[in-house]
Scaffold this active site. Structure first.
Site, PDB file in Angstrom:
ATOM      1  N   ASP A 211      72.978  98.354  18.216  1.00  0.00           N
ATOM      2  CA  ASP A 211      72.120  98.523  19.406  1.00  0.00           C
ATOM      3  C   ASP A 211      70.687  98.664  18.896  1.00  0.00           C
ATOM      4  OD1 ASP A 211      71.088  99.225  22.012  1.00  0.00           O
ATOM      5  OD2 ASP A 211      73.110  99.813  22.570  1.00  0.00           O
ATOM      6  N   HIS A 233      69.490  95.615  17.752  1.00  0.00           N
ATOM      7  CA  HIS A 233      68.777  95.000  18.867  1.00  0.00           C
ATOM      8  C   HIS A 233      67.263  95.159  18.670  1.00  0.00           C
ATOM      9  CE1 HIS A 233      72.465  95.296  21.805  1.00  0.00           C
ATOM     10  NE2 HIS A 233      72.728  94.634  20.693  1.00  0.00           N
TER      11      HIS A 233
END
Ligand SMILES: *[C@@H]1O[C@H](CO)[C@@H](O)[C@H](O)[C@H]1NC(C)=O
Ligand SMILES: *[C@@H]1O[C@H](CO)[C@@H](O)[C@H](O)[C@H]1NC(C)=O
Length: 372
Positions: A211, A233
């Site tokens: 993430d 991410h």
């Protein structure tokens, strides 16, 4: 005043303070005990030994295991030096997070490259997600202020480190290693650093996760520098919710490799009374991104949708050294999706290549320079 007079006066003050000390000692035992205790070295080798560190100016955390259901808070005396000589391992637990909290003013924390770990078997991430915590939640929280260095947060069930410090703070050489969560796509919501704080520098941190590498949710005067993000991410400002502001952020000389996003500003489409201003990207290296190299959007949770207008973005720049961005064939180099953006955005040091090209909807902002 001649030298002799000065030394006589000094002598008087030394004598006076000695007398004061001698008088004070028997009449205030609390104070004298506290002063002695403040020089104490305290050892943390269990949950109970961490329960009251308020008078410890030196704390040594030896390796220990935290039983199921327990959490630990390191709240030492202001200015304390806290070191680790072994790993802190959390058993499979149903405690809600944070499992480990540092809450010391002006801390000097050095983890000695030891681990803060959740132990739950070999396929720990599946277990972490479904068994360790009822609702996957936060692992480590940095409160207080000071310096945090040289520790690895390993296999966090969900978000690894939340930064909620209240004064100038430096976080350096800290690693978040959730690489085991890549197997079978087991790791989710494993943000590396979530920052809601001001005056924080992240330097030379490494994050391997599934993430956001770093997510800045609110705060000002923030620096993310010389750090490495793998498979993440990327480095995000946001998501910005109602009432949150982020300003004066420098993101410099970081390396972001692989993952869905590289550099992102994500504002909730429905956010109001919020803003993002003054974000500078300097000499970052972003490569192997599969969705968006650079994404500046007011449509969150959509990437590129119908942007909101209640949380304006101003002053975004790529300057001070080339930020290179390379994306895979499936990705966009740069997408700007603005409902309320303004100012002149100097992109002259952005060099983005590959993929499907760019989509720019900059509202009232004027973007100048750059290659994308
Ligand atoms: C003793 O010292 C403490 C800490 O300096 C102070 O808060 C407290 O008021 C003192 N008590 C007395 C009786 O002087
Ligand atoms: C913590 O320890 C200090 C002295 O070391 C003491 O004054 C204080 O009352 C303790 N606090 C708690 C909550 O036990």
């Amino acid at each position: 005043m001649d030298r002799q007079q000065v030394s006589m006066i000094r002598g008087f003050f030394v004598l006076a303070s000695l007398v004061a000390l001698v008088v004070a000692l028997p009449s205030n035992h609390t104070a004298s005990r506290t002063d002695t205790a403040k020089r104490a070295t305290c050892t943390v080798n269990s949950v109970s030994s961490a329960s009251n560190l308020s008078s410890c100016s030196t704390v040594v955390i030896t390796g220990f295991t935290v039983p199921s259901g327990e959490t630990v808070t390191i709240a030492a005396a202001s200015g304390a030096t806290v070191t680790m000589t072994g790993d802190i391992v959390f058993s499979k637990t149903t405690s809600s997070g944070p499992l480990l909290t540092f809450n010391t003013k002006n801390i000097n924390f050095n983890g000695g490259d030891h681990n803060i770990n959740v132990r739950c078997g070999s396929s720990h991430h599946r277990q972490a997600q479904t068994e360790v915590l009822p609702n996957p939640t936060l692992f480590v929280k940095f409160k207080g202020s000071g310096t945090f260095s040289s520790v690895t947060v390993l296999n966090s069930p969900a978000q690894a480190i939340s930064v909620g410090t209240t004064d100038t703070t430096v976080i350096e050489h800290v690693t978040v290693d959730n690489s085991a969560g890549n197997a079978g796509s087991l790791g989710h919501n494993t943000d590396g650093f979530d920052i809601s704080a001001s005056d924080v520098t992240l330097s030379q941190v490494t994050v391997n996760n599934q993430d956001d590498c770093v997510a800045i949710n609110s705060g000002s005067s923030l620096v993310i520098e010389d750090s490495t993000c793998i498979g993440s991410h990327g480095i995000s400002i946001g998501s910005i919710a109602s009432g949150k502001t982020v300003s004066n952020v420098k993101i410099a000389r970081n390396t972001i490799t692989g993952g869905l996003y590289g550099l992102r500003i994500k504002v909730d489409a429905d956010a109001t009374s919020a803003s993002v201003s003054g974000v500078t990207y300097e000499a970052n290296t972003v490569s192997g991104i599969t969705d968006y190299g650079v994404l500046i959007s007011q449509s969150y949770p959509d990437n590129d949708g119908t942007p909101g207008t209640g949380a304006p973005i101003s002053g975004v720049s790529f300057t001070g050294g080339t930020t290179s961005v390379s994306v895979t064939s499936s990705a966009y180099t740069v997408v700007v999706d603005c409902g309320a953006c303004s100012g002149t955005w100097d992109f002259s040091d952005l060099d983005a290549t590959g993929g499907k090209g760019h989509i720019i909807a900059a509202n009232k902002a004027t973007i100048s320079g750059g290659k994308y």
